[in-house]
Design an enzyme around this catalytic site. Structure first.
Site, PDB file in Angstrom:
ATOM      1  N   GLU A 182       6.446  -4.891   1.074  1.00  0.00           N
ATOM      2  CA  GLU A 182       5.370  -4.907   2.078  1.00  0.00           C
ATOM      3  C   GLU A 182       4.101  -4.629   1.297  1.00  0.00           C
ATOM      4  O   GLU A 182       3.854  -3.501   0.886  1.00  0.00           O
ATOM      5  CB  GLU A 182       5.677  -3.852   3.149  1.00  0.00           C
ATOM      6  N   LEU A 183       3.323  -5.680   1.061  1.00  0.00           N
ATOM      7  CA  LEU A 183       2.226  -5.590   0.084  1.00  0.00           C
ATOM      8  C   LEU A 183       0.857  -5.684   0.759  1.00  0.00           C
ATOM      9  O   LEU A 183       0.735  -5.357   1.933  1.00  0.00           O
ATOM     10  CB  LEU A 183       2.436  -6.680  -0.972  1.00  0.00           C
ATOM     11  N   TRP A 228       0.809   6.292  -0.321  1.00  0.00           N
ATOM     12  CA  TRP A 228       0.098   7.492   0.135  1.00  0.00           C
ATOM     13  C   TRP A 228      -0.562   7.300   1.497  1.00  0.00           C
ATOM     14  O   TRP A 228      -0.929   8.271   2.141  1.00  0.00           O
ATOM     15  CB  TRP A 228      -0.977   7.887  -0.899  1.00  0.00           C
ATOM     16  N   GLU A 269      -8.699  -7.075  -0.597  1.00  0.00           N
ATOM     17  CA  GLU A 269      -8.357  -6.102   0.448  1.00  0.00           C
ATOM     18  C   GLU A 269      -9.341  -4.943   0.303  1.00  0.00           C
ATOM     19  O   GLU A 269      -9.368  -4.270  -0.736  1.00  0.00           O
ATOM     20  CB  GLU A 269      -6.911  -5.635   0.221  1.00  0.00           C
ATOM     21  N   LYS A 308      11.062   7.668  -3.880  1.00  0.00           N
ATOM     22  CA  LYS A 308       9.965   8.088  -4.767  1.00  0.00           C
ATOM     23  C   LYS A 308       8.694   8.028  -3.930  1.00  0.00           C
ATOM     24  O   LYS A 308       8.129   6.960  -3.695  1.00  0.00           O
ATOM     25  CB  LYS A 308       9.884   7.156  -5.985  1.00  0.00           C
ATOM     26  N   PRO A 309       8.224   9.207  -3.414  1.00  0.00           N
ATOM     27  CA  PRO A 309       6.980   9.194  -2.631  1.00  0.00           C
ATOM     28  C   PRO A 309       5.774   9.093  -3.568  1.00  0.00           C
ATOM     29  O   PRO A 309       5.888   9.390  -4.754  1.00  0.00           O
ATOM     30  CB  PRO A 309       6.998  10.551  -1.926  1.00  0.00           C
ATOM     31  N   CYS A 345      -2.574  -1.420   5.352  1.00  0.00           N
ATOM     32  CA  CYS A 345      -2.391  -2.810   4.900  1.00  0.00           C
ATOM     33  C   CYS A 345      -2.697  -3.800   6.012  1.00  0.00           C
ATOM     34  O   CYS A 345      -2.918  -4.978   5.754  1.00  0.00           O
ATOM     35  CB  CYS A 345      -0.949  -3.037   4.447  1.00  0.00           C
TER      36      CYS A 345
END
Ligand code: SIN
Length: 479
Positions: free
Chosen positions: A254-255, A154, A383, A178-179, A288
């Site tokens: 990509e975390l 999002w 984070e 899948k958004p 991120c």
């Protein structure tokens, strides 16, 4: 919604070139005031299966197109995104909250991936290798991996889609997207423009759904899907990786990140303050690659602190659609609450909140500055994903490298300084996939975006961004 091109406002799923309306819907809310903006078709596992089947069928057509034909269609899509950038930006701000200038910036940034890979589509070269015997010749070709499942977040509802699927499409793959259920409207608007751009039915499919786990399970277990690309939390990334293991799918992840931002004593402090604001408060701290820990060398600590305080004071919080606002709401109340918990825990352990620190009405978090945080606190290890800047003091290069690398994450890192020998040493020593040197803005389609350690693997953008979407085949010719 106040946009010119109202055809961009889609609320149905896009499967096999058709807009599919489901009787079951899920709501999408504006994070600024909580108002309902749309009711969107809620797909289930059968719908994803159908989308995968359509994508697999469309592979035959799409992969058979010449590279220049695929390139032309991608270019059309790119131009349509630019032409509609104001409307796309408006939709993005209304469903996600980021300030309109940033939202339009995201649309242009996302479109730049489409332009870049439209150009690169024509340069997927193979190789000829000198044979290992006098009667042998060796050639290498690259072929599309097949159907790609793209699961997107999002925080960048538009650019994370184009960044994943532009290389996939250029390579000759088809996609099922899948958004995020929080921000599906930007994805559907891109689907509308893709249809106008001339993609054949089934090449791009968009499955909107309120239950992401069910969709993820189908994408990872269906043998027709050959690759999964995911941007999101490390927790979900690990789950998708496990689920993909049975089918030995290619996976890119990509975390999360925990970016250090280091200011050495020879840095240009004004530039460092600006870079810090850019990388910390962009998207209300919800990227991120946002700065998570600011390390400042003893001799310039007070000067940097003063500069940062002044710059934070200038930040305008509010409705992203209003002129002058540069920090919007956070995506959910739970996101605000998480930051408050991290802060409370730090304050209980002796941290000092120098500015902000409060949750405001709605889904707003005050731009916040905290000092005296210890490495044992979650503000150091987690984070933050919010507009909370945390400053630490350090003395030596060795000390700060060790602190900066003291995290399971390894996505982005930043530092400011002028001594070129130290710049090399530090850039090499940081255990991160990306290093910003005297800049807080590192994102571009022409560079390989991605991380190491628990921040994932695979690269997006640049020539490296193709590799995950291509299989290498070698042919050994006996003469
Ligand atoms: C992200 O937060 O994952 C994307 C940030 C960017 O592309 O700049």
């Amino acid at each position: 919604m106040n946009i010119n091109n109202t055809v961009l406002l889609k609320t149905d799923a896009y499967i096999g070139g058709e807009w599919i309306s489901k009787s079951s819907k899920f709501p999408v809310y504006n994070p600024f005031d909580g108002s309902l903006i749309a009711e969107v078709s809620d797909c289930d596992r059968d719908d994803v299966r159908l989308a995968i089947d359509k994508a697999a069928d469309a592979m035959k057509v799409w992969a058979s197109f010449s590279a220049s034909k695929r390139s032309r269609i991608l270019k059309n899509w790119y131009q349509l995104q630019l032409k509609n950038s104001k409307d796309l930006g408006h939709i993005l701000t209304v469903e996600q909250g980021k300030p309109i200038a940033e939202a339009i910036g995201e649309i242009k940034y996302g479109a730049s991936y489409v332009e870049w890979f439209a150009e690169e589509a024509r340069r997927i070269y193979g190789d000829v290798i000198p044979g290992h015997a006098s009667n042998k010749r060796i050639t290498v070709i690259k072929q599309p991996v097949g159907v790609v499942g793209a699961i997107t977040p999002w925080n960048f509802p538009s650019a994370m889609i184009t960044r994943k699927i532009a290389p996939a499409l250029a390579a000759g793959c088809t996609v099922v997207i899948k958004p995020s259920e929080l921000t599906p409207l930007s994805a559907l608007a891109l689907g509308q423009l893709a249809e106008e751009a001339g993609f054949p039915p089934g090449v791009i499919n968009i499955v909107t759904a309120s239950k992401p786990a069910e969709i993820g399970e189908e994408l990872t277990s269906n043998p027709k899907v050959k690759k999964i690309s995911f941007t999101g939390s490390t927790r979900v990334g690990k789950l998708l990786l496990k689920q993909s293991a049975d089918q030995i799918k290619k996976v890119s992840l990509e975390l999360g990140g925990n970016a250090p931002f280091i200011v050495f004593d020879d840095a240009d402090i004004d530039a460092a303050v600006k870079g810090c604001i850019d990388s910390k408060f962009r998207n209300a701290g919800q990227t991120c690659i946002c700065t998570n820990r600011i390390f400042v060398q003893d001799a310039v600590y007070d000067k940097f602190l003063l500069g940062l305080e002044n710059a934070i004071m200038q930040l305008e919080l509010g409705n992203g659609l209003e002129e002058g606002v540069n920090v919007g709401p956070m995506i959910t109340k739970a996101a605000v609450q998480k930051d408050i918990e991290l802060l409370n825990e730090a304050v209980d352990g002796g941290a000092e909140v120098r500015m902000g620190g409060r949750a405001l009405e709605g889904q707003f978090m005050e731009p916040t500055l905290v000092c005296n945080v210890k490495p044992s606190m979650r503000l150091f290890s987690d984070e933050i994903f919010g507009p909370v800047a945390v400053m630490y003091r350090f003395e030596t290069e060795e000390e700060v490298i060790s602190l900066a690398n003291q995290t399971e994450y390894g996505l982005a890192s930043y530092f400011y300084g002028r001594d070129y020998a130290r710049i090399w040493r530090v850039a090499e020593a940081l255990e991160y996939g990306m290093v910003g040197i005297n800049t807080g803005m590192i994102s571009t389609a022409v560079a390989p975006f991605g991380g190491v350690k628990h921040s994932g693997f695979g690269r997006e953008g640049s020539k490296y961004g193709f590799e995950d979407y291509l299989n290498i085949k070698y042919m050994c010719w006996g003469l």
